[in-house]
Structure formats: C-alpha cells, structure tokens
Write a protein that holds these residues in place. Sequence first.
Motif, PDB file in Angstrom:
ATOM      1  N   ILE A 167      91.029  15.488  82.702  1.00 30.34           N
ATOM      2  CA  ILE A 167      89.629  15.866  82.463  1.00 30.34           C
ATOM      3  C   ILE A 167      89.491  16.603  81.140  1.00 30.34           C
ATOM      4  CG2 ILE A 167      87.658  17.154  83.386  1.00 30.34           C
ATOM      5  CD1 ILE A 167      88.841  16.798  86.160  1.00 30.34           C
ATOM      6  N   LEU A 168      90.478  17.428  80.818  1.00 34.86           N
ATOM      7  CA  LEU A 168      90.460  18.125  79.536  1.00 34.86           C
ATOM      8  C   LEU A 168      90.542  17.120  78.381  1.00 34.86           C
ATOM      9  CD1 LEU A 168      90.477  20.861  78.093  1.00 34.86           C
ATOM     10  CD2 LEU A 168      92.970  20.856  78.257  1.00 34.86           C
ATOM     11  N   ALA A 169      91.324  16.054  78.564  1.00 31.67           N
ATOM     12  CA  ALA A 169      91.429  15.025  77.526  1.00 31.67           C
ATOM     13  C   ALA A 169      90.085  14.336  77.309  1.00 31.67           C
ATOM     14  CB  ALA A 169      92.497  13.999  77.908  1.00 31.67           C
ATOM     15  N   VAL A 170      89.351  14.080  78.394  1.00 32.50           N
ATOM     16  CA  VAL A 170      88.016  13.483  78.268  1.00 32.50           C
ATOM     17  C   VAL A 170      87.088  14.398  77.481  1.00 32.50           C
ATOM     18  CG1 VAL A 170      85.963  12.752  79.520  1.00 32.50           C
ATOM     19  CG2 VAL A 170      88.214  12.124  80.378  1.00 32.50           C
ATOM     20  N   ALA A 171      87.062  15.685  77.854  1.00 36.96           N
ATOM     21  CA  ALA A 171      86.158  16.632  77.210  1.00 36.96           C
ATOM     22  C   ALA A 171      86.490  16.815  75.731  1.00 36.96           C
ATOM     23  CB  ALA A 171      86.218  17.979  77.933  1.00 36.96           C
ATOM     24  N   VAL A 172      87.775  16.964  75.419  1.00 36.49           N
ATOM     25  CA  VAL A 172      88.172  17.162  74.027  1.00 36.49           C
ATOM     26  C   VAL A 172      87.946  15.890  73.217  1.00 36.49           C
ATOM     27  CG1 VAL A 172      90.111  17.656  72.498  1.00 36.49           C
ATOM     28  CG2 VAL A 172      89.830  18.960  74.600  1.00 36.49           C
ATOM     29  N   GLY A 173      88.257  14.723  73.808  1.00 35.31           N
ATOM     30  CA  GLY A 173      88.006  13.462  73.112  1.00 35.31           C
ATOM     31  C   GLY A 173      86.543  13.289  72.763  1.00 35.31           C
ATOM     32  N   ALA A 174      85.655  13.678  73.686  1.00 28.89           N
ATOM     33  CA  ALA A 174      84.215  13.596  73.416  1.00 28.89           C
ATOM     34  C   ALA A 174      83.807  14.581  72.330  1.00 28.89           C
ATOM     35  CB  ALA A 174      83.438  13.864  74.698  1.00 28.89           C
ATOM     36  N   LEU A 175      84.301  15.806  72.426  1.00 26.76           N
ATOM     37  CA  LEU A 175      83.907  16.853  71.487  1.00 26.76           C
ATOM     38  C   LEU A 175      84.379  16.548  70.071  1.00 26.76           C
ATOM     39  CD1 LEU A 175      82.491  19.560  71.237  1.00 26.76           C
ATOM     40  CD2 LEU A 175      84.633  20.691  71.853  1.00 26.76           C
ATOM     41  N   GLU A 176      85.545  15.927  69.950  1.00 33.03           N
ATOM     42  CA  GLU A 176      86.076  15.639  68.620  1.00 33.03           C
ATOM     43  C   GLU A 176      85.301  14.521  67.920  1.00 33.03           C
ATOM     44  OE1 GLU A 176      88.678  17.425  67.185  1.00 33.03           O
ATOM     45  OE2 GLU A 176      88.292  18.647  68.939  1.00 33.03           O
ATOM     46  N   ASN A 177      84.498  13.755  68.659  1.00 34.91           N
ATOM     47  CA  ASN A 177      83.832  12.592  68.066  1.00 34.91           C
ATOM     48  C   ASN A 177      82.309  12.674  68.061  1.00 34.91           C
ATOM     49  OD1 ASN A 177      86.002  10.253  67.572  1.00 34.91           O
ATOM     50  ND2 ASN A 177      86.601  11.385  69.391  1.00 34.91           N
ATOM     51  N   VAL A 178      81.724  13.710  68.654  1.00 34.29           N
ATOM     52  CA  VAL A 178      80.260  13.801  68.668  1.00 34.29           C
ATOM     53  C   VAL A 178      79.637  13.956  67.287  1.00 34.29           C
ATOM     54  CG1 VAL A 178      80.046  14.602  71.044  1.00 34.29           C
ATOM     55  CG2 VAL A 178      80.417  16.277  69.214  1.00 34.29           C
ATOM     56  N   PRO A 179      80.334  14.523  66.267  1.00 36.07           N
ATOM     57  CA  PRO A 179      79.665  14.620  64.966  1.00 36.07           C
ATOM     58  C   PRO A 179      79.398  13.272  64.308  1.00 36.07           C
ATOM     59  CG  PRO A 179      81.489  16.193  65.105  1.00 36.07           C
ATOM     60  CD  PRO A 179      81.618  15.261  66.264  1.00 36.07           C
ATOM     61  N   ILE A 180      80.115  12.214  64.690  1.00 35.80           N
ATOM     62  CA  ILE A 180      79.996  10.925  64.006  1.00 35.80           C
ATOM     63  C   ILE A 180      78.587  10.331  64.128  1.00 35.80           C
ATOM     64  CG2 ILE A 180      80.869   8.558  63.912  1.00 35.80           C
ATOM     65  CD1 ILE A 180      83.580   9.636  64.791  1.00 35.80           C
ATOM     66  N   PRO A 181      78.053  10.139  65.344  1.00 34.33           N
ATOM     67  CA  PRO A 181      76.725   9.509  65.435  1.00 34.33           C
ATOM     68  C   PRO A 181      75.574  10.412  64.998  1.00 34.33           C
ATOM     69  CG  PRO A 181      77.532  10.070  67.620  1.00 34.33           C
ATOM     70  CD  PRO A 181      78.656  10.333  66.668  1.00 34.33           C
ATOM     71  N   ILE A 182      75.759  11.736  64.965  1.00 33.42           N
ATOM     72  CA  ILE A 182      74.653  12.620  64.582  1.00 33.42           C
ATOM     73  C   ILE A 182      74.777  13.089  63.135  1.00 33.42           C
ATOM     74  CG2 ILE A 182      74.392  13.423  66.949  1.00 33.42           C
ATOM     75  CD1 ILE A 182      75.670  16.085  66.023  1.00 33.42           C
ATOM     76  N   LEU A 183      75.636  12.431  62.353  1.00 34.06           N
ATOM     77  CA  LEU A 183      75.816  12.850  60.960  1.00 34.06           C
ATOM     78  C   LEU A 183      74.516  12.785  60.162  1.00 34.06           C
ATOM     79  CD1 LEU A 183      77.842  13.838  58.870  1.00 34.06           C
ATOM     80  CD2 LEU A 183      78.311  11.444  58.296  1.00 34.06           C
ATOM     81  N   PRO A 184      73.701  11.712  60.299  1.00 34.03           N
ATOM     82  CA  PRO A 184      72.417  11.717  59.566  1.00 34.03           C
ATOM     83  C   PRO A 184      71.525  12.895  59.956  1.00 34.03           C
ATOM     84  CG  PRO A 184      72.948   9.507  60.327  1.00 34.03           C
ATOM     85  CD  PRO A 184      73.928  10.435  60.987  1.00 34.03           C
ATOM     86  N   LEU A 185      71.519  13.259  61.239  1.00 39.26           N
ATOM     87  CA  LEU A 185      70.724  14.398  61.693  1.00 39.26           C
ATOM     88  C   LEU A 185      71.245  15.696  61.085  1.00 39.26           C
ATOM     89  CD1 LEU A 185      68.563  15.622  63.536  1.00 39.26           C
ATOM     90  CD2 LEU A 185      70.237  15.641  65.382  1.00 39.26           C
ATOM     91  N   LEU A 186      72.568  15.874  61.073  1.00 39.37           N
ATOM     92  CA  LEU A 186      73.149  17.068  60.459  1.00 39.37           C
ATOM     93  C   LEU A 186      72.830  17.127  58.969  1.00 39.37           C
ATOM     94  CD1 LEU A 186      76.688  17.080  62.152  1.00 39.37           C
ATOM     95  CD2 LEU A 186      74.814  18.665  62.595  1.00 39.37           C
ATOM     96  N   GLN A 187      72.849  15.966  58.339  1.00 39.76           N
ATOM     97  CA  GLN A 187      72.558  15.924  56.909  1.00 39.76           C
ATOM     98  C   GLN A 187      71.130  16.380  56.631  1.00 39.76           C
ATOM     99  OE1 GLN A 187      73.652  12.210  55.167  1.00 39.76           O
ATOM    100  NE2 GLN A 187      72.930  12.740  53.123  1.00 39.76           N
ATOM    101  N   ARG A 188      70.200  15.994  57.490  1.00 45.10           N
ATOM    102  CA  ARG A 188      68.800  16.406  57.296  1.00 45.10           C
ATOM    103  C   ARG A 188      68.608  17.884  57.612  1.00 45.10           C
ATOM    104  NH1 ARG A 188      67.850  11.560  60.114  1.00 45.10           N
ATOM    105  NH2 ARG A 188      67.342  12.750  62.006  1.00 45.10           N
ATOM    106  N   GLU A 189      69.136  18.330  58.736  1.00 40.43           N
ATOM    107  CA  GLU A 189      68.890  19.703  59.170  1.00 40.43           C
ATOM    108  C   GLU A 189      69.586  20.728  58.289  1.00 40.43           C
ATOM    109  OE1 GLU A 189      69.537  20.474  63.256  1.00 40.43           O
ATOM    110  OE2 GLU A 189      67.996  19.072  63.952  1.00 40.43           O
ATOM    111  N   LEU A 190      70.752  20.373  57.755  1.00 42.58           N
ATOM    112  CA  LEU A 190      71.492  21.309  56.902  1.00 42.58           C
ATOM    113  C   LEU A 190      71.246  21.061  55.416  1.00 42.58           C
ATOM    114  CD1 LEU A 190      74.934  21.375  58.767  1.00 42.58           C
ATOM    115  CD2 LEU A 190      72.996  22.920  59.037  1.00 42.58           C
ATOM    116  N   SER A 191      70.374  20.090  55.109  1.00 45.73           N
ATOM    117  CA  SER A 191      70.033  19.767  53.717  1.00 45.73           C
ATOM    118  C   SER A 191      71.290  19.442  52.901  1.00 45.73           C
ATOM    119  CB  SER A 191      69.261  20.921  53.064  1.00 45.73           C
ATOM    120  OG  SER A 191      68.079  21.191  53.772  1.00 45.73           O
ATOM    121  N   LEU A 192      72.087  18.509  53.408  1.00 43.20           N
ATOM    122  CA  LEU A 192      73.343  18.153  52.764  1.00 43.20           C
ATOM    123  C   LEU A 192      73.167  16.959  51.849  1.00 43.20           C
ATOM    124  CD1 LEU A 192      75.753  18.344  55.849  1.00 43.20           C
ATOM    125  CD2 LEU A 192      75.157  20.166  54.250  1.00 43.20           C
ATOM    126  N   THR A 193      73.919  16.960  50.759  1.00 42.18           N
ATOM    127  CA  THR A 193      73.978  15.784  49.905  1.00 42.18           C
ATOM    128  C   THR A 193      74.939  14.768  50.531  1.00 42.18           C
ATOM    129  OG1 THR A 193      75.819  16.642  48.591  1.00 42.18           O
ATOM    130  CG2 THR A 193      73.595  17.230  47.887  1.00 42.18           C
TER     131      THR A 193
END
Length: 471
Positions: free
Chosen positions: A6-32
């Motif tokens: 179960i820990l492997a599932v949780a960590v595997g998910a947490l390590e990859n969640v930034p990938i699909p929300i990268l455009p959102l992070l770029q907008r909210e943090l005003s990133l180039t």
Amino acid sequence: MAVLAILAVAVGALENVPIPILPLLQRELSLTTSQAALLTTTLVLSGSITGPVTAKLADMFGGRRMLLVITWIIVAGAGISAFADTLPVMLIGQTLQGIGVGILPVAFTMVGEFVQERVALAVGLVTGPFIAGTGLGIVAAGPIADTLSRRWVFLLPTLLVAALAVAAQFVLPQRRSPAARRAGQAKLDWPGALLLTIALGALTFDLSRIPRTGWLSIESLALFAVTLVSGACWVAVERRASSPLIDLRLLGRRGVWSSVVVAGVLGAGSAIPAYLFPQLLAMPSKVAGFGFTASTSQVSLYLFPAYLCAMFVGPLSGQLVSWFGSRLVVAAALVVTAVGLLFAAVWHSAPWHVVLSLIVAVGIGVGAAGTALYAGTIAAVDPVDTGIASSVNMVARGIGAAIGVQISAAALSSGTDRLTKLPTEGSFQFGFLLAAILAVLPLAFVAFMPGRAPVASHPAASRVPDPVPGS
C-alpha cells in the motif's frame, strides 16, 4: 508486505502527480517554459543522486529504519509542494519528494532481510503496486485539481503516506540478520558518495538540458566532461576505500552487471512509448490526419489500464521468477514488449489499438521485466548488498529512460510536417519501431542473468550466517 504494498501505491502516485498538472502549476506560479522544465527534472535529479546513498544506508542500518526516515521525508516534501507559492519553495518540496524514489531499494532491503525464502514474489508485491500507483497518480491528478485544487493533488496521497508511516512503526519487524548488523558497523564512504552524486547529477542534468541546448553545445559538453572526470575519480576512490559505497566487485558479478545493462536498455526502450503514446493521443486529428484530439483527462484514462494491469503482473512475474528464474522471465517479457510496440507501429487508428498496445507493451512486458530484473539482481547478491544492488539497477534504468526521452523527441522533431508544424504519422511509426528494436537488444545479455535457483530464491536463504561477536 501489505503495508509495503500500500505504501508503494501511495508513493508511486505521489511521485507522479506533478506530471499532468504541470500546465496548472505553470499558470499559478507564473513560471516560464524553462522554469517549468526545471520543475519536472528536479524530482528525477534528486532520486538519481540520493538513491545509491539511501540504499547503502539501508544496507548498513536496516531497511525498516531507513524506510521510516524516507517516508517522513516524503511527507515533508509533499506538504511543502502543496502549499508552495513560489518556484524556490516548490523546488525544495520536489527535491525532498525525489528522495522517495529510493523507497523501492529500501523496501527490497527489507525483503532480503525478512522474506528470503520467497523474495521473488515479495519483490513483485512491491513493484506491481508501485507501477499501479504511478498510473493512479497520473489519472487522479487532473480530476482532483479540477474538483478541489492543486494543493489537494499533493495532500491526499500525503495523508495516506503519513498514515502508513505511523502504521509501519508498529507493523514492520525490527529484527535484523547478523549480516545486516555487521554492515551497520561499517562507515559510509562520504568521498565516494560525493563523487557519485556529482557524476549522476551532472549526467542527469545534462540529459534534461539537451532538448534546449543541443548535444554538442558548450554547456552539454562541459557537463559531460564533469560526468567523466568525477566518474573516473569515483572509481579510483571506491577501489581504495575500506568500506566503499558500491563495491566494484559487486558490479562485476555476472547476475548484477547483466541486470544493470538490461535495465539501462529497457529504460530507454520503455521511455520511448511512454513519451510517444500521450503525444499520439493528443494529436489533433482534423489537422494532422491522425490521432484522437484527447484532452489531458482522456489521455490519463487511456494510460490507466496498462498501469492497472502492471499491478497484477508484478506479483505474478515474481512468482514466475521463483519457478523459472529471472533469465527466462526477462527474455519473455522483452519479447512481449517488442510485440506490443510493433503492434502500435502498424495499428494505431482506433482507441482500442492504443489501449491494447499499452497493455501488452507497458502493462505486461515492461511490468514483468522490471520485477524480474529486480528479483534477479537481489538473487545474485548477499542480503547485506540488496539495497545498493537494486539501487544501481534503478539508476541505470533511470539514465536509460532519460536517453530514451531524448531519442523520442528527436524522432518526432525529424519528422515534422512543413505545413502543420506537427509530427508526421511516419515519425510516430519510426519511434515505435525503434523502441521495439531497443526492447529486444538486451536479449543478448539475458544469458548472463541468474537462472532458476535450485533450492531457494535468495543466495543467503539456505546459508547459516556467521556468528557476530557480542551479538
């Protein structure tokens, strides 16, 4: 094993969640664009650099202790990432999260200490859920961000990891083998750790910068020179160290070096479809003449069945390794991977074509090969070297994946249509064909991997450890 899975599932998910929300992070943090790219590479850099060190510490002081330490570091990093409002703070959070990539070798150390008689199956029960967690993180991140906020994309899996860390404190066994206690008396090779960190950091950072700087740019060549010099110095230091970070004699073992080579080539071969499939799905069909015009959420749904399949393939391939040995399982998995990629090269005009290709190539082929490689590496070393040996395997696969991504980008760039400025269908077909060739190349080295163990799944399972004075 339930807690580790179960820990492997949780960590595997947490390590990859930034990938699909990268455009959102770029907008909210005003990133180039370059800052967003740096954000994506920070976690990989951190994991590649710290992986061998955390694995060595696990071998020295026990998997349970390091697992708990790494788990709480992950919680801290994800919490910082969730509430970060500036790029520097987010980079700190991602750096701490990246240390969590080393949780697999640490978990394998525990497997080597406590589940020696069924180590191959136990490895599958860790790697399968980790891969499934990767898919779960990719699929769930978009809807969570749209429904709640990007903070909860980090917080929800973090709460689960924290709860498991508390449970692990009471559930995971505390006993250690005499061999592990002897390793705990050794000292960490800090010069070797520093030189290896510089070499891996320069190489990984160089690979992440090549799409913008080019292979022959001054920056790329300078970083490559740093990698070569620091790597050569590391080899010299390790040969003279009384307690080396990585015993070079360990890399010379037949089952270890062959697994590392296979892992590196497999990493490149599997990274190409991981890059090409989302691009293919998102291609605007009316403009390009092919593709599916899929949104981010739809791309995630297409990818998820393959990762769900890998969750069940991991334990199954682990059991197959215990029956037939890692050599046969890896060879079969590589062939299956190549078949799935060849299918994608020929048939990719319907959604079910893509889903079936992903399930065969990634869910079954790569999923089985990954588990069998780790199991084979662990079977080739003593329990005291489990963490560092599997960590080297992980680093090799990560470097191969980074190279594979660059190959994928080059394949698409070389086949850009002059009118639409989009990759042509032929460039995708070439990429899938190239990935299939890379998938079968390691077959030349599979013969050097461990075969079926005659008695136990681990070399130390049937050996009585030497007594430790004063223990």
